[in-house]
Scaffold this motif. Structure first.
Motif, PDB file in Angstrom:
ATOM      1  N   ARG A  84      47.260 -73.251  33.680  1.00 60.30           N
ATOM      2  CA  ARG A  84      47.056 -74.595  33.119  1.00 60.30           C
ATOM      3  C   ARG A  84      48.280 -75.481  33.326  1.00 60.30           C
ATOM      4  O   ARG A  84      48.154 -76.705  33.485  1.00 60.30           O
ATOM      5  CB  ARG A  84      46.707 -74.476  31.635  1.00 60.30           C
ATOM      6  N   MET A  85      49.479 -74.895  33.323  1.00 61.67           N
ATOM      7  CA  MET A  85      50.680 -75.681  33.623  1.00 61.67           C
ATOM      8  C   MET A  85      50.638 -76.226  35.041  1.00 61.67           C
ATOM      9  O   MET A  85      51.002 -77.388  35.295  1.00 61.67           O
ATOM     10  CB  MET A  85      51.934 -74.822  33.412  1.00 61.67           C
ATOM     11  N   VAL A  86      50.176 -75.412  35.980  1.00 61.86           N
ATOM     12  CA  VAL A  86      50.062 -75.878  37.370  1.00 61.86           C
ATOM     13  C   VAL A  86      49.030 -76.988  37.484  1.00 61.86           C
ATOM     14  O   VAL A  86      49.257 -78.015  38.139  1.00 61.86           O
ATOM     15  CB  VAL A  86      49.701 -74.707  38.300  1.00 61.86           C
ATOM     16  N   LYS A  87      47.879 -76.806  36.835  1.00 61.61           N
ATOM     17  CA  LYS A  87      46.832 -77.828  36.912  1.00 61.61           C
ATOM     18  C   LYS A  87      47.304 -79.165  36.344  1.00 61.61           C
ATOM     19  O   LYS A  87      46.994 -80.222  36.883  1.00 61.61           O
ATOM     20  CB  LYS A  87      45.590 -77.350  36.156  1.00 61.61           C
ATOM     21  N   ALA A  88      48.044 -79.101  35.245  1.00 58.34           N
ATOM     22  CA  ALA A  88      48.533 -80.347  34.634  1.00 58.34           C
ATOM     23  C   ALA A  88      49.600 -81.014  35.481  1.00 58.34           C
ATOM     24  O   ALA A  88      49.733 -82.246  35.475  1.00 58.34           O
ATOM     25  CB  ALA A  88      49.083 -80.048  33.237  1.00 58.34           C
ATOM     26  N   SER A  89      50.369 -80.221  36.224  1.00 63.67           N
ATOM     27  CA  SER A  89      51.508 -80.776  36.981  1.00 63.67           C
ATOM     28  C   SER A  89      51.095 -81.759  38.055  1.00 63.67           C
ATOM     29  O   SER A  89      51.876 -82.628  38.445  1.00 63.67           O
ATOM     30  CB  SER A  89      52.302 -79.632  37.626  1.00 63.67           C
ATOM     31  N   GLY A  90      49.865 -81.650  38.557  1.00 62.22           N
ATOM     32  CA  GLY A  90      49.436 -82.510  39.649  1.00 62.22           C
ATOM     33  C   GLY A  90      49.394 -83.982  39.302  1.00 62.22           C
ATOM     34  O   GLY A  90      49.411 -84.828  40.198  1.00 62.22           O
ATOM     35  N   TRP A  91      49.372 -84.305  38.018  1.00 59.44           N
ATOM     36  CA  TRP A  91      49.220 -85.705  37.625  1.00 59.44           C
ATOM     37  C   TRP A  91      50.487 -86.317  37.043  1.00 59.44           C
ATOM     38  O   TRP A  91      50.479 -87.467  36.621  1.00 59.44           O
ATOM     39  CB  TRP A  91      48.074 -85.828  36.620  1.00 59.44           C
ATOM     40  N   PHE A  92      51.553 -85.546  37.027  1.00 60.90           N
ATOM     41  CA  PHE A  92      52.828 -86.103  36.601  1.00 60.90           C
ATOM     42  C   PHE A  92      53.496 -86.813  37.785  1.00 60.90           C
ATOM     43  O   PHE A  92      53.087 -86.673  38.937  1.00 60.90           O
ATOM     44  CB  PHE A  92      53.738 -85.003  36.055  1.00 60.90           C
ATOM     45  N   ALA A  93      54.525 -87.573  37.491  1.00 64.19           N
ATOM     46  CA  ALA A  93      55.258 -88.296  38.534  1.00 64.19           C
ATOM     47  C   ALA A  93      55.979 -87.304  39.450  1.00 64.19           C
ATOM     48  O   ALA A  93      56.235 -86.155  39.058  1.00 64.19           O
ATOM     49  CB  ALA A  93      56.270 -89.251  37.900  1.00 64.19           C
ATOM     50  N   PRO A  94      56.308 -87.712  40.675  1.00 65.68           N
ATOM     51  CA  PRO A  94      57.004 -86.818  41.612  1.00 65.68           C
ATOM     52  C   PRO A  94      58.483 -86.670  41.275  1.00 65.68           C
ATOM     53  O   PRO A  94      59.359 -86.933  42.098  1.00 65.68           O
ATOM     54  CB  PRO A  94      56.802 -87.508  42.960  1.00 65.68           C
ATOM     55  N   SER A  95      58.789 -86.289  40.071  1.00 62.83           N
ATOM     56  CA  SER A  95      60.154 -86.083  39.602  1.00 62.83           C
ATOM     57  C   SER A  95      60.125 -84.890  38.651  1.00 62.83           C
ATOM     58  O   SER A  95      59.046 -84.427  38.271  1.00 62.83           O
ATOM     59  CB  SER A  95      60.689 -87.341  38.901  1.00 62.83           C
ATOM     60  N   PRO A  96      61.284 -84.356  38.260  1.00 67.06           N
ATOM     61  CA  PRO A  96      61.287 -83.191  37.364  1.00 67.06           C
ATOM     62  C   PRO A  96      60.490 -83.441  36.087  1.00 67.06           C
ATOM     63  O   PRO A  96      60.579 -84.494  35.467  1.00 67.06           O
ATOM     64  CB  PRO A  96      62.779 -83.006  37.069  1.00 67.06           C
ATOM     65  N   VAL A  97      59.704 -82.443  35.712  1.00 63.65           N
ATOM     66  CA  VAL A  97      58.849 -82.546  34.525  1.00 63.65           C
ATOM     67  C   VAL A  97      59.480 -81.727  33.396  1.00 63.65           C
ATOM     68  O   VAL A  97      59.762 -80.538  33.584  1.00 63.65           O
ATOM     69  CB  VAL A  97      57.431 -82.018  34.807  1.00 63.65           C
ATOM     70  N   PRO A  98      59.723 -82.320  32.220  1.00 70.72           N
ATOM     71  CA  PRO A  98      60.205 -81.529  31.084  1.00 70.72           C
ATOM     72  C   PRO A  98      59.183 -80.448  30.728  1.00 70.72           C
ATOM     73  O   PRO A  98      57.994 -80.730  30.593  1.00 70.72           O
ATOM     74  CB  PRO A  98      60.349 -82.562  29.958  1.00 70.72           C
ATOM     75  N   ILE A  99      59.649 -79.221  30.602  1.00 68.61           N
ATOM     76  CA  ILE A  99      58.729 -78.114  30.339  1.00 68.61           C
ATOM     77  C   ILE A  99      57.941 -78.327  29.050  1.00 68.61           C
ATOM     78  O   ILE A  99      56.729 -78.069  29.018  1.00 68.61           O
ATOM     79  CB  ILE A  99      59.501 -76.784  30.334  1.00 68.61           C
ATOM     80  N   PRO A 100      58.549 -78.804  27.933  1.00 68.54           N
ATOM     81  CA  PRO A 100      57.732 -79.057  26.730  1.00 68.54           C
ATOM     82  C   PRO A 100      56.606 -80.053  26.966  1.00 68.54           C
ATOM     83  O   PRO A 100      55.500 -79.884  26.443  1.00 68.54           O
ATOM     84  CB  PRO A 100      58.757 -79.587  25.725  1.00 68.54           C
ATOM     85  N   LEU A 101      56.879 -81.103  27.758  1.00 66.76           N
ATOM     86  CA  LEU A 101      55.836 -82.082  28.060  1.00 66.76           C
ATOM     87  C   LEU A 101      54.744 -81.459  28.921  1.00 66.76           C
ATOM     88  O   LEU A 101      53.544 -81.705  28.723  1.00 66.76           O
ATOM     89  CB  LEU A 101      56.457 -83.288  28.769  1.00 66.76           C
ATOM     90  N   LEU A 102      55.145 -80.625  29.876  1.00 68.04           N
ATOM     91  CA  LEU A 102      54.174 -79.948  30.732  1.00 68.04           C
ATOM     92  C   LEU A 102      53.320 -78.976  29.934  1.00 68.04           C
ATOM     93  O   LEU A 102      52.101 -78.894  30.137  1.00 68.04           O
ATOM     94  CB  LEU A 102      54.929 -79.216  31.853  1.00 68.04           C
ATOM     95  N   VAL A 103      53.934 -78.239  29.036  1.00 66.47           N
ATOM     96  CA  VAL A 103      53.189 -77.289  28.207  1.00 66.47           C
ATOM     97  C   VAL A 103      52.222 -78.026  27.294  1.00 66.47           C
ATOM     98  O   VAL A 103      51.079 -77.586  27.075  1.00 66.47           O
ATOM     99  CB  VAL A 103      54.166 -76.419  27.391  1.00 66.47           C
ATOM    100  N   SER A 104      52.657 -79.167  26.744  1.00 67.79           N
ATOM    101  CA  SER A 104      51.775 -79.964  25.891  1.00 67.79           C
ATOM    102  C   SER A 104      50.524 -80.389  26.643  1.00 67.79           C
ATOM    103  O   SER A 104      49.411 -80.342  26.105  1.00 67.79           O
ATOM    104  CB  SER A 104      52.529 -81.185  25.371  1.00 67.79           C
ATOM    105  N   ALA A 105      50.695 -80.797  27.899  1.00 72.18           N
ATOM    106  CA  ALA A 105      49.535 -81.162  28.719  1.00 72.18           C
ATOM    107  C   ALA A 105      48.700 -79.934  29.064  1.00 72.18           C
ATOM    108  O   ALA A 105      47.463 -80.009  29.111  1.00 72.18           O
ATOM    109  CB  ALA A 105      50.009 -81.866  29.988  1.00 72.18           C
ATOM    110  N   ALA A 106      49.361 -78.810  29.319  1.00 76.57           N
ATOM    111  CA  ALA A 106      48.650 -77.590  29.707  1.00 76.57           C
ATOM    112  C   ALA A 106      47.717 -77.111  28.605  1.00 76.57           C
ATOM    113  O   ALA A 106      46.583 -76.679  28.873  1.00 76.57           O
ATOM    114  CB  ALA A 106      49.661 -76.494  30.062  1.00 76.57           C
ATOM    115  N   PHE A 107      48.150 -77.213  27.360  1.00 81.81           N
ATOM    116  CA  PHE A 107      47.321 -76.743  26.253  1.00 81.81           C
ATOM    117  C   PHE A 107      46.087 -77.614  26.048  1.00 81.81           C
ATOM    118  O   PHE A 107      45.175 -77.231  25.301  1.00 81.81           O
ATOM    119  CB  PHE A 107      48.137 -76.694  24.958  1.00 81.81           C
ATOM    120  N   LYS A 108      46.035 -78.780  26.686  1.00 80.29           N
ATOM    121  CA  LYS A 108      44.870 -79.659  26.557  1.00 80.29           C
ATOM    122  C   LYS A 108      43.853 -79.415  27.667  1.00 80.29           C
ATOM    123  O   LYS A 108      42.805 -80.064  27.703  1.00 80.29           O
ATOM    124  CB  LYS A 108      45.321 -81.120  26.565  1.00 80.29           C
TER     125      LYS A 108
END
Length: 812
Positions: A525-549
């Motif tokens: 789910r973290m990988v799936k969410a990563s596709g829609w973030f900006a092309p810059s480093p993603v904060p892991i807490p923000l990525l995990v928050s998106a992954a759980f959704k």
């Protein structure tokens, strides 16, 4: 010593002439002597420019025994007036008899600092010179005129209490220490503090990614980059770029003391500039990263800019605080007539001019534009060349791109795939002895051929073989069973077609992530969410928050995989969320789905991975990303700025693109309050993104007006939006209209900054009418708007209508 010093031949690093009148006094005197002009000249110029930018004046003198009387007097006067003396000692210094007498005179000078420069052939000169036996041998090797005087030089070096040594790997540190020394002696505490802060920043935040410790190969490509930028390879002093009088490569080769030139593809090259092209995933970023780390000491800073279309202007302006440029717009700046004539275009052109000026002040920077997607800026359609400093100067520029040509009259350096032997050494964990079977070797060769040598694919294969303990022959069979039912963007094409094997490898890794942790699927789910973030480093807490959704995906797997999957990362019944996140993040990195950043707690995803995920997992990922940003992102945290912008791109309509997701009125009101308004205000207070801020507010206002019109639409039109079936809520409507007034007021302020006072006045009037209706004329939020309107009506600027019409192309 009573003899008159031999300082005198004045040296202009820029090739101009210096004043012969020693009327000025200087803070620092810099003396040097040396024949290696391409290195020594660059070092001295950098030192002088660094002192100058700190407000420390300096006088440079090229010490020579053939100096005439006039030059000697000028240098003597400058040396006497200077409070700090820096002497750069080279191998040639000891061949001048004047130095034997003069160096000893500085031993007891408390404000004297010698810098031993590039004793490459004699790395232990300072130690050797102290020993009588070895000292004479080394002294003769340096070409000293009076070899019997070596003992006096040895005594002088032994008496030195403080000295610096400058060699290939520490120029940056040596110059910073010299500036700190001068700042301390001059009592400039702010200079010392500023340099120390810069050193701390360069240690922790200069690079986006850590150095790749497993980087192998590309020796020729690294040498070619050094040749294109410097014209020589320092580690091989017998090699220099064969050039014509114009400074451009004449035959694309290297002269080697009478021998045949070594062939490099550098014809029609601009010195100080290199453009690296190649297929997606071929390893352009890794090559630039290795080069930057390898030669970082030759530059004050490595300035790394992401070249993605929508973000290159943002990333370029992020250089402002690094270069110490303050362009914040303050209210007081509107008091002069000249400020009324300022436009958005003029403000942004001025920012570009100031950045380019800082990059051409004699201090060498390495400007890296990675993954340039378009030769023009998305916001203003500017050419990328407008952002670059003057090429051929001290600052060097490297661009990586898939585009064939970025700069005219400069041949790009095309990065070729690894050879079969290099790829085999990367794919096989340990050695080829691990796979003695002919079928395994043939499978590896077939995988390599199908990948077209893509480095990313080779790295993923290596990770799968290592983590799953799978044979290459079984991996090939598994890859062939992976689905390939999507049409990717042409940007993924390599070799004239889509690389099927790379996409199947990514799909295979996602399947592995799903099987390892079936109960939560966190890594997947973290990988799936990563596709829609900006092309810059993603904060892991923000990525995990998106992954759980993102919904959990259940899948069945073959029993024979169970024992292999247990060896990757055992999640088990882990209930500690922090440990679970660490394991999931580690798995993504090991399988090369993500890359760790120099800042702890951040992951960066390759553009190929992001594009694949956008096509394969459309709605669930973008909804999760926007919701996570809306609830958790803060402008005060690093890199959240880009992800908030990306959320705005997905929610609002930009550049005639369809809106990706629809939010309910209450959701959009929350999003605009939490991110759109604060983002625009941050832009105004810290930078010159005026075009971006105005466009953001305009799009958001249009969205608010659309929602407002739909709220009062008849039942036939209500079917166009799923959320319109709910009952009309007057509180939501009131909040929406007042938010619209805030948008209008902020847009009016920006238009006044740009000089469009007539448009600004009209926008202020609209906002005032809304506030008076919904809040009342005497409300605390209405009064400030009334006061601004009064000032605009009383102090109307003295500009013609034609001047006003030229202040920008923004509509209301």
């Amino acid at each position: 010593m009573s003899k008159e010093p031999c300082f005198g031949y004045r040296y202009d690093l820029n090739g101009g002439s210096l004043s012969s009148s020693p009327t000025e006094s200087y803070d620092v005197y810099i003396g040097f002597l040396g024949r290696r002009k391409h290195l020594l000249r660059r070092f001295v110029k950098w030192l002088q420019a660094e002192l100058q930018i700190q407000g420390i004046t300096s006088f440079i003198s090229y010490t020579n025994r053939r100096s005439n009387e006039e030059d000697r007097n000028v240098s003597m006067a400058a040396m006497i007036s200077a409070y700090v003396i820096l002497i750069i000692i080279t191998e040639d210094t000891f061949s001048d008899p004047c130095w034997i007498d003069e160096l000893g005179g500085f031993v007891n000078e408390r404000n004297f600092l010698p810098i031993f420069f590039n004793f490459g052939k004699f790395p232990d000169l300072v130690e050797y010179i102290k020993e009588a036996k070895e000292g004479k041998k080394v002294w003769n090797g340096l070409g000293g005129f009076h070899s019997e005087n070596w003992q006096s030089v040895a005594d002088w070096i032994q008496m030195l209490k403080l000295k610096l040594e400058a060699y290939a790997g520490n120029w940056r540190d040596c110059i910073s220490e010299a500036v700190i020394f001068a700042g301390k002696k001059l009592g400039r505490k702010k200079v010392v503090k500023k340099v120390k802060q810069w050193k701390k920043w360069s240690r922790n935040e200069e690079f986006l990614f850590p150095r790749n410790k497993s980087f192998v190969g590309r020796k020729k490509e690294l040498d070619e980059l050094e040749l294109r930028l410097f014209g020589y390879i320092e580690e091989r002093e017998d090699l220099e770029l064969a050039t014509t009088s114009s400074g451009k490569g004449c035959d694309g080769g290297l002269s080697r003391k009478g021998k045949e030139p070594i062939e490099y593809n550098i014809s029609h090259n601009i010195k100080g500039f290199a453009c690296v092209t190649g297929d997606p995933g071929i390893g352009k970023t890794e090559l630039l990263l290795e080069f930057a780390y390898k030669l970082r000491s030759r530059y004050k800073n490595v300035l790394w800019i992401g070249g993605e279309t929508r973000y290159i202007w943002h990333n370029y302006l992020n250089l402002l605080p690094i270069l110490g440029i303050d362009v914040g717009i303050k209210e007081e700046r509107h008091n002069t007539t000249d400020d009324y004539l300022r436009t958005f275009d003029n403000l942004e052109i001025e920012v570009i001019r100031r950045v380019k000026k800082e990059l051409t002040r004699g201090i060498p920077y390495l400007l890296v534009i990675d993954n340039l997607e378009n030769s023009k800026d998305w916001w203003k359609d500017r050419s990328i060349m407008e952002f670059l400093p003057e090429l051929g100067k001290d600052t060097h520029v490297i661009i990586s791109t898939r585009l064939e040509e970025v700069v005219m009259n400069s041949s790009p350096m095309r990065l070729l795939p690894f050879s079969l032997s290099e790829a085999m050494s990367l794919m096989v964990p340990g050695s080829a002895e691990n796979f003695p079977e002919d079928d395994d070797i043939c499978a590896l060769r077939l995988i390599f051929e199908r990948l077209n040598g893509i480095t990313l694919g080779i790295s993923i294969v290596q990770a799968i073989l290592l983590e799953l303990h799978m044979s290459p022959e079984k991996l090939l069979r598994s890859i062939n069973r992976m689905p390939y039912n999507i049409t990717l963007n042409k940007e993924l094409s390599t070799g004239g077609g889509y690389n099927k094997v790379l996409i199947q490898l990514v799909h295979f890794c996602l399947l592995v992530f799903n099987l390892v942790d079936k109960s939560r699927n966190l890594a997947l789910r973290m990988v799936k969410a990563s596709g829609w973030f900006a092309p810059s480093p993603v904060p892991i807490p923000l990525l995990v928050s998106a992954a759980f959704k993102i919904p959990i995906q259940n899948s069945h797997h073959h029993k024979s995989w169970k024992w292999r999957l247990r060896q990757i990362t055992s999640f088990g019944n882990c209930t500690n969320e922090d440990i679970m996140v660490q394991k999931a993040s580690s798995m993504l990195v090991r399988f090369h789905m993500a890359k760790r950043c120099t800042k702890d707690g951040f992951l960066h995803f390759n553009d190929i991975i992001r594009l694949y995920l956008q096509k394969e997992h459309f709605k669930s990922g973008v909804f999760a990303m926007v919701e996570a940003v809306n609830l958790n992102a803060s402008l005060s945290l690093p890199y959240n700025y880009d992800h908030i912008w990306e959320a705005c791109y997905n929610v609002l309509t930009f550049d005639a693109e369809p809106t990706i997701i629809e939010l309910t009125p209450s959701e959009f009101i929350s999003f605009a309050k939490r991110h759109v308004i604060p983002l625009a205000m941050k832009i105004l207070s810290t930078s010159c993104y005026h075009t971006c801020a105005m466009e953001l507010l305009r799009r958001s206002t249009e969205k608010l007006e659309l929602v407002e019109s739909l709220l009062f639409a008849d039942q036939a039109h209500r079917s166009v939006c799923w959320w319109l079936n709910t009952e009309f809520d007057p509180l939501i409507y009131r909040e929406l209209v007042l938010l619209k007034a805030d948008h209008l007021e902020l847009r009016a302020k920006i238009m006044c900054i740009g000089g469009s006072f007539d448009i600004g006045e009209e926008l202020y009037m609209k906002a005032l009418r809304i506030k008076e209706v919904f809040l009342g004329s005497n409300h605390s939020e209405t009064t400030p708007t009334q006061e601004i309107m009064g000032k605009l009506l009383i102090k109307e600027p003295e500009t013609t209508s034609s001047e006003t019409s030229n202040t920008g192309s923004f509509s209301q």
